[in-house]
Design an enzyme around this catalytic site. Structure first.
Site, PDB file in Angstrom:
ATOM      1  N   THR A   1       2.076  23.429  21.550  1.00 32.96           N
ATOM      2  CA  THR A   1       1.698  22.435  22.665  1.00 32.96           C
ATOM      3  C   THR A   1       2.880  22.155  23.451  1.00 32.96           C
ATOM      4  OG1 THR A   1       2.475  20.459  21.541  1.00 32.96           O
ATOM      5  CG2 THR A   1       0.076  21.361  21.165  1.00 32.96           C
ATOM      6  N   GLY A   2       2.418  21.899  24.905  1.00 35.58           N
ATOM      7  CA  GLY A   2       3.579  21.925  25.729  1.00 35.58           C
ATOM      8  C   GLY A   2       4.245  23.106  26.116  1.00 35.58           C
ATOM      9  N   GLY A   3       3.530  24.282  26.013  1.00 37.42           N
ATOM     10  CA  GLY A   3       3.929  25.559  25.942  1.00 37.42           C
ATOM     11  C   GLY A   3       4.016  26.377  27.226  1.00 37.42           C
ATOM     12  N   THR A   4       3.795  25.782  28.689  1.00 35.78           N
ATOM     13  CA  THR A   4       3.984  26.538  29.679  1.00 35.78           C
ATOM     14  C   THR A   4       5.029  26.445  30.427  1.00 35.78           C
ATOM     15  OG1 THR A   4       3.077  24.504  31.002  1.00 35.78           O
ATOM     16  CG2 THR A   4       1.270  25.989  29.915  1.00 35.78           C
TER      17      THR A   4
ATOM     18  N   GLY B   1       9.868  24.947  29.978  1.00 38.16           N
ATOM     19  CA  GLY B   1      10.723  24.420  29.378  1.00 38.16           C
ATOM     20  C   GLY B   1      10.794  24.832  27.915  1.00 38.16           C
TER      21      GLY B   1
ATOM     22  N   SER C   1      13.871  13.757  19.628  1.00 39.75           N
ATOM     23  CA  SER C   1      15.058  13.495  20.880  1.00 39.75           C
ATOM     24  C   SER C   1      15.874  12.831  20.239  1.00 39.75           C
ATOM     25  CB  SER C   1      14.271  12.807  22.156  1.00 39.75           C
ATOM     26  OG  SER C   1      15.094  12.475  23.164  1.00 39.75           O
TER      27      SER C   1
ATOM     28  N   TYR D   1       9.839   5.540  25.717  1.00 39.48           N
ATOM     29  CA  TYR D   1      10.174   6.738  25.390  1.00 39.48           C
ATOM     30  C   TYR D   1      10.728   7.094  24.179  1.00 39.48           C
ATOM     31  CZ  TYR D   1      12.144  11.655  25.435  1.00 39.48           C
ATOM     32  OH  TYR D   1      12.538  12.818  25.135  1.00 39.48           O
TER      33      TYR D   1
END
Length: 249
Positions: free
Chosen positions: A13-16, A18, A138, A151
């Site tokens: 996920t968030g694979g497009t 960075g 993080s 965050y």
């Protein structure tokens, strides 16, 4: 020579862009069939074209459970299982105490926390026994910082979920680990620079790092690939910092 992820099916996920895209590239190079997930179809199409054969792109928002249902239905139809799940999608938006809004708080919780929970929860029927789940945490989960309280709190929660999931999924021999990037030069981080000179913004950030340089997405991707591989078979429940020592100062 065998590649370390030969024959495995991975979902990112968030694979497009960075870290997610760099990891997808590394997974493909190591022999995996990769499913990348992103919210924007144009970026998704571009990433799939870059990654090449045996890559499936699915437009989905992890904050929408119905999108995750559709994602996993497509994965089930094409591959029938998941061997590696990289739950990487998240946002980081500035928000100082005294000016926090419901929208700011809700967006971070919906994507970074609830989105993470349901990304893993809804994948369970497809996860193969012995699968690897990796969560993007993080350095802020331990350090925090001005304007990053919400965050950082969601990232600390994600790290704690890993500890519980590792124990709950142990009967299926599913390993669950986290990776904690430090300041990483990604398009998402660049947006926090306010639209100014990106190189100058990254240079200012690098000056705060122990070795004077920021983390690259490829460095995080290498760590994720290791955690996904048989070489990490004995590693479970950890948080692997990829931060050039930032979290130790």
């Amino acid at each position: 020579m065998a590649r370390i992820l030969d024959g495995r099916v991975a979902v990112i996920t968030g694979g497009t862009a960075g870290i997610g895209l760099a990891t997808a590239e590394r997974f493909v190079a190591e022999g995996a069939s990769v499913v990348i997930v992103g919210r924007r179809q144009e970026e998704l199409d571009k990433a799939v074209a870059q990654l090449g054969i045996d890559t499936l792109g699915v437009a989905a928002d992890v904050a929408r459970p119905e999108d995750l249902d559709r994602l996993y239905a497509e994965v089930a139809e094409r591959y029938g299982r998941i061997d590696v799940l990289f739950a990487n999608a998240s946002i980081a938006e500035g928000g100082a105490m005294g000016s926090l809004t419901d929208s700011h708080v809700d967006r971070h919780i919906d994507i970074n926390l609830k989105g993470l929970i349901y990304t893993v929860e809804k994948a369970l029927p497809l996860l193969s026994d012995g699968a690897s789940v990796i969560v993007t945490a993080s350095v802020d989960e331990v350090k925090g910082g001005p304007g990053r309280s919400v965050y950082a709190a969601t990232k600390a929660a994600g790290r704690n979920l890993v500890r519980s999931w590792m124990q709950e999924l142990a009967p299926r021999k599913i390993r669950v680990n986290a990776v904690s990037p430090g300041i990483t030069e990604t398009p998402g981080l660049a947006k926090l620079g306010g639209g100014g000179d990106t190189a100058e913004f990254f240079a200012q950030l690098a000056a705060t790092m122990p070795d004077g340089r920021n983390v690259t997405p490829e460095e995080v991707a290498a760590a994720v690939t290791f955690l996904a591989s048989p070489d990490a078979a004995g590693i479970n429940g950890i948080n692997l910092p990829v931060d050039h020592g930032q979290g130790q100062g």
